[in-house]
Motif scaffolding. Structure first.
Motif, mmCIF file in Angstrom:
data_model
loop_
_atom_site.group_PDB
_atom_site.id
_atom_site.type_symbol
_atom_site.label_atom_id
_atom_site.label_comp_id
_atom_site.label_asym_id
_atom_site.label_seq_id
_atom_site.Cartn_x
_atom_site.Cartn_y
_atom_site.Cartn_z
ATOM 1 N N SER A 173 -25.082 34.514 9.772
ATOM 2 C CA SER A 173 -24.842 33.087 9.545
ATOM 3 C C SER A 173 -25.496 32.287 10.668
ATOM 4 C CB SER A 173 -23.338 32.808 9.470
ATOM 5 O OG SER A 173 -23.097 31.497 9.028
ATOM 6 N N CYS A 174 -26.754 32.591 10.927
ATOM 7 C CA CYS A 174 -27.454 32.033 12.086
ATOM 8 C C CYS A 174 -27.547 30.506 12.047
ATOM 9 C CB CYS A 174 -28.862 32.625 12.180
ATOM 10 S SG CYS A 174 -28.893 34.428 12.184
ATOM 11 N N VAL A 175 -27.588 29.923 10.839
ATOM 12 C CA VAL A 175 -27.706 28.474 10.734
ATOM 13 C C VAL A 175 -26.450 27.788 11.269
ATOM 14 C CG1 VAL A 175 -26.750 28.287 8.409
ATOM 15 C CG2 VAL A 175 -28.443 26.627 9.176
ATOM 16 N N ASN A 176 -25.345 28.540 11.367
ATOM 17 C CA ASN A 176 -24.096 27.985 11.878
ATOM 18 C C ASN A 176 -23.745 28.562 13.250
ATOM 19 O OD1 ASN A 176 -24.019 26.730 9.432
ATOM 20 N ND2 ASN A 176 -22.034 27.481 8.816
ATOM 21 N N ALA A 177 -24.739 28.954 14.006
ATOM 22 C CA ALA A 177 -24.503 29.523 15.333
ATOM 23 C C ALA A 177 -24.001 28.443 16.297
ATOM 24 C CB ALA A 177 -25.805 30.116 15.871
ATOM 25 N N PRO A 178 -23.167 28.883 17.268
ATOM 26 C CA PRO A 178 -22.642 30.229 17.511
ATOM 27 C C PRO A 178 -21.405 30.496 16.672
ATOM 28 C CG PRO A 178 -21.891 28.782 19.249
ATOM 29 C CD PRO A 178 -22.774 27.944 18.358
ATOM 30 N N MET A 179 -21.074 31.768 16.539
ATOM 31 C CA MET A 179 -19.949 32.120 15.675
ATOM 32 C C MET A 179 -19.222 33.342 16.193
ATOM 33 S SD MET A 179 -21.774 33.887 12.393
ATOM 34 C CE MET A 179 -20.175 34.290 11.716
ATOM 35 N N ILE A 180 -17.989 33.484 15.723
ATOM 36 C CA ILE A 180 -17.209 34.680 16.017
ATOM 37 C C ILE A 180 -16.620 35.199 14.706
ATOM 38 C CG2 ILE A 180 -16.613 33.857 18.337
ATOM 39 C CD1 ILE A 180 -13.768 33.319 17.265
ATOM 40 N N ALA A 181 -16.242 36.455 14.714
ATOM 41 C CA ALA A 181 -15.501 37.039 13.597
ATOM 42 C C ALA A 181 -14.163 37.509 14.139
ATOM 43 C CB ALA A 181 -16.263 38.204 12.985
ATOM 44 N N TYR A 192 -5.195 43.485 5.696
ATOM 45 C CA TYR A 192 -6.368 43.355 6.561
ATOM 46 C C TYR A 192 -7.283 42.229 6.093
ATOM 47 C CZ TYR A 192 -10.979 44.514 8.468
ATOM 48 O OH TYR A 192 -12.207 44.458 9.076
ATOM 49 N N THR A 193 -7.696 41.390 7.044
ATOM 50 C CA THR A 193 -8.683 40.338 6.756
ATOM 51 C C THR A 193 -9.753 40.349 7.832
ATOM 52 O OG1 THR A 193 -7.442 38.642 7.981
ATOM 53 C CG2 THR A 193 -6.991 38.850 5.615
ATOM 54 N N TYR A 194 -10.902 39.816 7.469
ATOM 55 C CA TYR A 194 -12.047 39.779 8.377
ATOM 56 C C TYR A 194 -12.756 38.456 8.120
ATOM 57 C CZ TYR A 194 -16.291 41.395 10.762
ATOM 58 O OH TYR A 194 -17.348 41.536 11.615
ATOM 59 N N ASN A 195 -12.584 37.495 9.017
ATOM 60 C CA ASN A 195 -13.045 36.139 8.752
ATOM 61 C C ASN A 195 -14.046 35.643 9.795
ATOM 62 O OD1 ASN A 195 -11.463 35.540 6.384
ATOM 63 N ND2 ASN A 195 -9.673 35.456 7.710
ATOM 64 N N TYR A 196 -14.963 34.780 9.316
ATOM 65 C CA TYR A 196 -15.964 34.149 10.177
ATOM 66 C C TYR A 196 -15.502 32.751 10.582
ATOM 67 C CZ TYR A 196 -19.678 37.556 9.104
ATOM 68 O OH TYR A 196 -20.442 38.681 8.999
#
Length: 254
Positions: A173-181, A192-196
């Motif tokens: 999701s480079c267009v929305n950098a910086p990011m974490i998960a 279990y969930t895995y979110n950006y």
């Protein structure tokens, strides 16, 4: 004389390489070695839960019976979810037994992919993207803010067991950098969930942590209120209407 000097120089070079190799190994011990411990050794019993045994059957049903080993990655992922976000060696052995291969074949997979954690992580495992676009946009500062706020080092778990911080390569999701998960293991494999969380700032990641601590669910995706998904601030400036259709859709009639 020259041969003696050359021999001495060769010895010095060998010693230098030997020292540097020891240093590199000390930094990468978690990746290269397994050391038995009270909570991670092959003598500890481990098996999939009854609910996950049904999921195991579903995973294996996607592969021919003589290629069950093809399911190693999803099975390891399921085991990691069940075990609170990390894979003890006994879980890897259980996966090897399910797919009918030697345990070393499973170890090879678990040690190759950085998404498999072979040491304990927090119930909320925060992963900071460290690839170039995010790094240019401040991911190092993002990681620093998280570590400082939580009072831990990278891959260290907070004393309450809630949080840990790691690094991950490109999340796409480079267009929305910086990011974490955020990998949420608070409810095991069932919940279990895995979110950006994208377009984050040093202030926003701390806010996200505190929301998670309170049991709240932060809104996923971009954290910039001026953006919608991956669109620019203020809204789109192009592609404002449906594209015009071609003059003739029936190419044979043109």
């Amino acid at each position: 004389m020259l041969s003696r000097l050359a021999s001495q120089r060769l010895i010095e070079v060998r010693q230098a390489f030997r020292l540097s190799a020891q240093v590199y190994r000390s930094f990468s011990t978690a990746l290269n070695y397994h050391i038995d411990g009270p909570d991670n050794n092959p003598d500890l019993p481990w098996e999939f839960s009854e609910a996950n045994k049904a999921k195991v059957k579903g995973i294996l049903s996607h592969y021919p019976s003589n290629y069950k080993q093809s399911g190693v990655i999803p099975l390891l992922d399921l085991a990691q979810q069940q075990h609170g976000g990390w894979l003890p060696v006994s879980a890897m052995n259980a996966v090897a037994k399910v797919v009918g291969v030697a345990p070393i074949r499973v170890y090879e997979v678990a040690t190759f992919y950085s998404m498999f954690n072979r040491s304990k992580v927090g119930k909320y495992h925060l992963l900071v993207c460290g690839t170039t676009p995010c790094m240019i946009c401040g991911s190092r500062e993002i990681e620093g803010a998280l570590l400082k706020h939580l009072g831990v080092e990278r891959n260290e778990v907070t004393k309450d067991g809630l949080f840990s911080v790691g690094e991950m390569e490109c999340m796409g999701s480079c267009v929305n950098a910086p990011m974490i998960a955020v990998a949420d293991y608070t409810n095991g494999s069932e919940g279990y969930t895995y979110n950006y969380y994208e377009d984050v700032t040093t202030q926003r990641v701390v806010e996200i942590v505190e929301m998670l601590r309170r049991g709240e669910k932060p809104p996923v995706g971009t954290q910039n209120p001026k953006r919608i998904m991956s669109g620019p601030e203020g809204g789109n400036t192009t592609l404002l209407s449906d594209p015009k259709p071609p003059a003739c859709r029936d190419l044979d009639a043109c």
